[in-house]
Design a protein around this motif. Sequence first.
Motif, PDB file in Angstrom:
ATOM      1  N   LEU A 311       0.853  -1.175   0.000  1.00  0.00           N
ATOM      2  CA  LEU A 311       0.000   0.000   0.000  1.00  0.00           C
ATOM      3  C   LEU A 311       0.894   1.231   0.000  1.00  0.00           C
ATOM      4  O   LEU A 311       1.560   1.531   1.005  1.00  0.00           O
ATOM      5  N   GLY A 312       0.935   1.938  -1.128  1.00  0.00           N
ATOM      6  CA  GLY A 312       1.780   3.110  -1.217  1.00  0.00           C
ATOM      7  C   GLY A 312       3.249   2.777  -1.037  1.00  0.00           C
ATOM      8  O   GLY A 312       3.726   1.714  -1.443  1.00  0.00           O
ATOM      9  N   ASP A 313       3.976   3.683  -0.410  1.00  0.00           N
ATOM     10  CA  ASP A 313       5.412   3.498  -0.196  1.00  0.00           C
ATOM     11  C   ASP A 313       5.748   3.085   1.224  1.00  0.00           C
ATOM     12  O   ASP A 313       6.917   3.110   1.618  1.00  0.00           O
ATOM     13  N   THR A 314       4.761   2.708   1.996  1.00  0.00           N
ATOM     14  CA  THR A 314       5.034   2.367   3.389  1.00  0.00           C
ATOM     15  C   THR A 314       5.857   1.091   3.490  1.00  0.00           C
ATOM     16  O   THR A 314       5.725   0.178   2.676  1.00  0.00           O
ATOM     17  N   SER A 315       6.723   1.039   4.483  1.00  0.00           N
ATOM     18  CA  SER A 315       7.537  -0.156   4.717  1.00  0.00           C
ATOM     19  C   SER A 315       7.018  -0.965   5.899  1.00  0.00           C
ATOM     20  O   SER A 315       7.671  -1.897   6.356  1.00  0.00           O
ATOM     21  N   LEU A 316       5.848  -0.617   6.399  1.00  0.00           N
ATOM     22  CA  LEU A 316       5.263  -1.348   7.518  1.00  0.00           C
ATOM     23  C   LEU A 316       4.949  -2.780   7.118  1.00  0.00           C
ATOM     24  O   LEU A 316       4.456  -3.038   6.019  1.00  0.00           O
ATOM     25  N   THR A 317       5.216  -3.714   8.017  1.00  0.00           N
ATOM     26  CA  THR A 317       4.760  -5.079   7.807  1.00  0.00           C
ATOM     27  C   THR A 317       3.336  -5.217   8.345  1.00  0.00           C
ATOM     28  O   THR A 317       2.827  -4.346   9.057  1.00  0.00           O
ATOM     29  N   THR A 332      -8.269   3.967  -2.526  1.00  0.00           N
ATOM     30  CA  THR A 332      -9.298   3.270  -3.298  1.00  0.00           C
ATOM     31  C   THR A 332      -9.788   2.095  -2.465  1.00  0.00           C
ATOM     32  O   THR A 332      -8.992   1.385  -1.851  1.00  0.00           O
ATOM     33  N   VAL A 333     -11.093   1.888  -2.454  1.00  0.00           N
ATOM     34  CA  VAL A 333     -11.694   0.904  -1.551  1.00  0.00           C
ATOM     35  C   VAL A 333     -12.742   0.098  -2.307  1.00  0.00           C
ATOM     36  O   VAL A 333     -13.510   0.640  -3.106  1.00  0.00           O
ATOM     37  N   SER A 334     -12.758  -1.209  -2.053  1.00  0.00           N
ATOM     38  CA  SER A 334     -13.796  -2.067  -2.618  1.00  0.00           C
ATOM     39  C   SER A 334     -15.047  -1.954  -1.760  1.00  0.00           C
ATOM     40  O   SER A 334     -14.995  -1.444  -0.632  1.00  0.00           O
ATOM     41  N   PRO A 335     -16.200  -2.419  -2.258  1.00  0.00           N
ATOM     42  CA  PRO A 335     -17.430  -2.337  -1.449  1.00  0.00           C
ATOM     43  C   PRO A 335     -17.334  -3.077  -0.132  1.00  0.00           C
ATOM     44  O   PRO A 335     -18.092  -2.801   0.788  1.00  0.00           O
ATOM     45  N   THR A 336     -16.412  -4.035  -0.004  1.00  0.00           N
ATOM     46  CA  THR A 336     -16.279  -4.782   1.233  1.00  0.00           C
ATOM     47  C   THR A 336     -15.226  -4.205   2.170  1.00  0.00           C
ATOM     48  O   THR A 336     -14.925  -4.803   3.191  1.00  0.00           O
ATOM     49  N   GLY A 337     -14.640  -3.049   1.803  1.00  0.00           N
ATOM     50  CA  GLY A 337     -13.673  -2.407   2.682  1.00  0.00           C
ATOM     51  C   GLY A 337     -12.228  -2.768   2.418  1.00  0.00           C
ATOM     52  O   GLY A 337     -11.353  -2.377   3.185  1.00  0.00           O
ATOM     53  N   ARG A 338     -11.951  -3.503   1.356  1.00  0.00           N
ATOM     54  CA  ARG A 338     -10.564  -3.849   1.051  1.00  0.00           C
ATOM     55  C   ARG A 338      -9.885  -2.666   0.379  1.00  0.00           C
ATOM     56  O   ARG A 338     -10.404  -2.075  -0.555  1.00  0.00           O
ATOM     57  N   LEU A 339      -8.697  -2.309   0.858  1.00  0.00           N
ATOM     58  CA  LEU A 339      -7.948  -1.184   0.321  1.00  0.00           C
ATOM     59  C   LEU A 339      -7.187  -1.605  -0.925  1.00  0.00           C
ATOM     60  O   LEU A 339      -6.504  -2.632  -0.934  1.00  0.00           O
ATOM     61  N   GLY A 340      -7.300  -0.812  -1.990  1.00  0.00           N
ATOM     62  CA  GLY A 340      -6.541  -1.055  -3.204  1.00  0.00           C
ATOM     63  C   GLY A 340      -5.164  -0.423  -3.111  1.00  0.00           C
ATOM     64  O   GLY A 340      -4.898   0.435  -2.271  1.00  0.00           O
ATOM     65  N   GLY A 342      -3.356   0.961  -5.975  1.00  0.00           N
ATOM     66  CA  GLY A 342      -3.076   1.489  -7.294  1.00  0.00           C
ATOM     67  C   GLY A 342      -1.916   2.462  -7.289  1.00  0.00           C
ATOM     68  O   GLY A 342      -1.383   2.852  -6.234  1.00  0.00           O
ATOM     69  N   ALA A 343      -1.538   2.904  -8.489  1.00  0.00           N
ATOM     70  CA  ALA A 343      -0.363   3.769  -8.622  1.00  0.00           C
ATOM     71  C   ALA A 343      -0.563   5.113  -7.940  1.00  0.00           C
ATOM     72  O   ALA A 343       0.407   5.755  -7.519  1.00  0.00           O
ATOM     73  N   GLY A 344      -1.806   5.580  -7.824  1.00  0.00           N
ATOM     74  CA  GLY A 344      -2.041   6.878  -7.227  1.00  0.00           C
ATOM     75  C   GLY A 344      -2.206   6.871  -5.725  1.00  0.00           C
ATOM     76  O   GLY A 344      -2.415   7.922  -5.118  1.00  0.00           O
ATOM     77  N   VAL A 345      -2.096   5.704  -5.094  1.00  0.00           N
ATOM     78  CA  VAL A 345      -2.282   5.609  -3.644  1.00  0.00           C
ATOM     79  C   VAL A 345      -0.981   5.959  -2.933  1.00  0.00           C
ATOM     80  O   VAL A 345       0.090   5.452  -3.284  1.00  0.00           O
ATOM     81  N   ARG A 346      -1.064   6.811  -1.931  1.00  0.00           N
ATOM     82  CA  ARG A 346       0.082   7.177  -1.095  1.00  0.00           C
ATOM     83  C   ARG A 346      -0.259   6.842   0.357  1.00  0.00           C
ATOM     84  O   ARG A 346      -1.367   7.108   0.811  1.00  0.00           O
ATOM     85  N   ALA A 347       0.708   6.260   1.077  1.00  0.00           N
ATOM     86  CA  ALA A 347       0.476   5.890   2.479  1.00  0.00           C
ATOM     87  C   ALA A 347       1.753   6.067   3.270  1.00  0.00           C
ATOM     88  O   ALA A 347       2.842   5.715   2.801  1.00  0.00           O
ATOM     89  N   VAL A 348       1.638   6.633   4.452  1.00  0.00           N
ATOM     90  CA  VAL A 348       2.775   6.808   5.355  1.00  0.00           C
ATOM     91  C   VAL A 348       2.377   6.331   6.739  1.00  0.00           C
ATOM     92  O   VAL A 348       1.188   6.319   7.102  1.00  0.00           O
ATOM     93  N   ARG A 349       3.380   5.936   7.506  1.00  0.00           N
ATOM     94  CA  ARG A 349       3.132   5.455   8.861  1.00  0.00           C
ATOM     95  C   ARG A 349       2.628   6.584   9.745  1.00  0.00           C
ATOM     96  O   ARG A 349       3.044   7.734   9.624  1.00  0.00           O
TER      97      ARG A 349
END
Length: 634
Positions: A311-317, A332-340, A342-349
């Motif tokens: 998910l994004g560039d995070t290094s979290l396990t 980006t999220v599926s109807p069941t709450g699963r996180l996508g 994709g290339a545009g997703v950014r995530a930090v700890r």
Amino acid sequence: MNPQLPPVAPSVTAELVAALTPRLRKRLDAGVAKVAARPTARAGDMVRIAVDDGTELELHAPGGVVTSAGAIRCGCLLAPDCLHRAAAASAAPVADPTEPSATEQPATKQPVTAPPVTKQPVTDSAPPPPAPVPAAAPTSETATPDQRVAAAALHDAAAAVLEAGTDGAGAVLQAELLRAAHTARLAGLPRAAGRAVAVVTALRAARSTDPAYRLTDLTAALRDVLVISHRLPGATGPELAGLRGTARQPYTPDGSLRLYGLFSEPVLTATGYGGAVTWTADVAGRLYSVSDVAPGGAGRATGAADRAVRLGDTSLTHRELSRAGLAVSGATVSPTGRLGAGAGVRAVRAAGAAWHAEPLDRLWAVPVDEQVSMALAGDRDLLFLDVTLTGTVREAAGECLVADCGGRPLRLAAAHDDPALPDRENLRLLASVRGVRLRVVARLTPAPQPRALLLAVSHPTDPDARIDLGLDRLRRADLPTAPTPRGAPAGPPVDEAPVHLLRRRVDQATSGGRRVLAFPGNRDTEGARLRRHGLVTAGELLAALHAAAAERARDPFGRLLPADSGRFARAWLGAAVHTEELDRILCAAAWGADLTNAADPAVPARPGSPADPVETAHPAVPGDPADPVDAGAP
């Protein structure tokens, strides 16, 4: 089944078995046992099996999956028409060609999802499901001719498996069911195809004495296949959409999210996938999941917890995320709450939160009966409970914890029985600290008494810490040093309705086939006992099941004619679905939950399995868990 072999697409196995001569088909099961026991060697995408000193099988699996019959090659003199190729395909795990990727691009618009099918809870005096489908408006969409043909093929193949039982459902019957599953997928029935694959996987686990095999998983998968194939020809509108299922969940933009880690759990699916899923929650209490699931067994399930989250560039396990937090932009999220991812997703700890602190504390503030009502309605099956351990009770599958949950005696069982996972060992250690109050996360199991699968608990000596029971190992040093009362009661005895009498015969038919129920026994006594407890319909279903199993017509010369497998399958299906519905009703009564808005139990809206943690908001128990695709999960 040999887990060292790469997964093989259902169509490949069906094609290779269909090409065998009748003489070779009779020898196929022996060939499967021989190939499954031979040593394997992997070199990149190639897996080699030494059949004997002069014969070697090669399975070419680009991307980890064998997708064509030509990818299985044999060096014997009879190749390519030899037994070895079909035996290798039948000994390998079954692949799911539509396994969704966590990196797939999201949809660009909001998906149009069908509303859930709702129904009033039935009583025992009502006709058993599956009920006849009411007439729909002329403009309502109906199943296509191809889907009707595929449903009929699935029904016939599943009925043949039920007729034979696990001992008689060898590689030939499995291949017929896989062929029907492939046809169903091509016809646009991914849910039926996925559940059919789950049946074959469970059959192979049963025949190879896999310790992870569960008869209840096989029964649930077989029931789902028969329900879908029975109801689909007459279904319309939302019911038809639910029966068809979706091969992939659409991902839609959800802006920026601030997430707090809840817990991680291992994933072991009925179709041979393994990995881990981490659950998080936002400030409003909505649940989101991040998964890492791929072909593999328990080894991959334990190792995935220490892999970096995709998910994004995070290094979290996954293990770290379960105790930390994430700040996500472009989510980006599926109807069941699963996180996508994709290339545009950014995530930090980001900083996490303790279970007793906001915002996670609000999950435990929801009344228990409301949580159970949501679970029975199909929203999610995770329960957030405050319990006090009171003892243990021995069941057929082993010991489980007994706890007090708001005055209710609650049974907490291990989520996984695989010895490679620490669930059972952790449960035994927790059983030694009676009287300790814990905050737990569990998965609801419909049963006549309050029951759930234990997933994570607060640390017995440090309330701000938590333990993921499927991934972390408790130590004696983690337990309170003060002695706990050894004679603490395990809770008052539960006066249960004898639903188990019908359930036992349903499971016996799954395991032993029609012939097990054809023998005379104490059927009249069991039926009378069900009726004495007011379970009149259950008693009638039990009698009908025995009658369908025992009936055999004769020709004019007195010879037995082939049994009517269709009639037996219909009798078994009525008993199986009725038992499931009774379990839901009794479960709701035990928890004090409301079934008014519960989904139709005869429509497997999500895998039964673990509903699976990969694509569903409420994972099913491995062996649903549910297939990694939203196509059929405890």
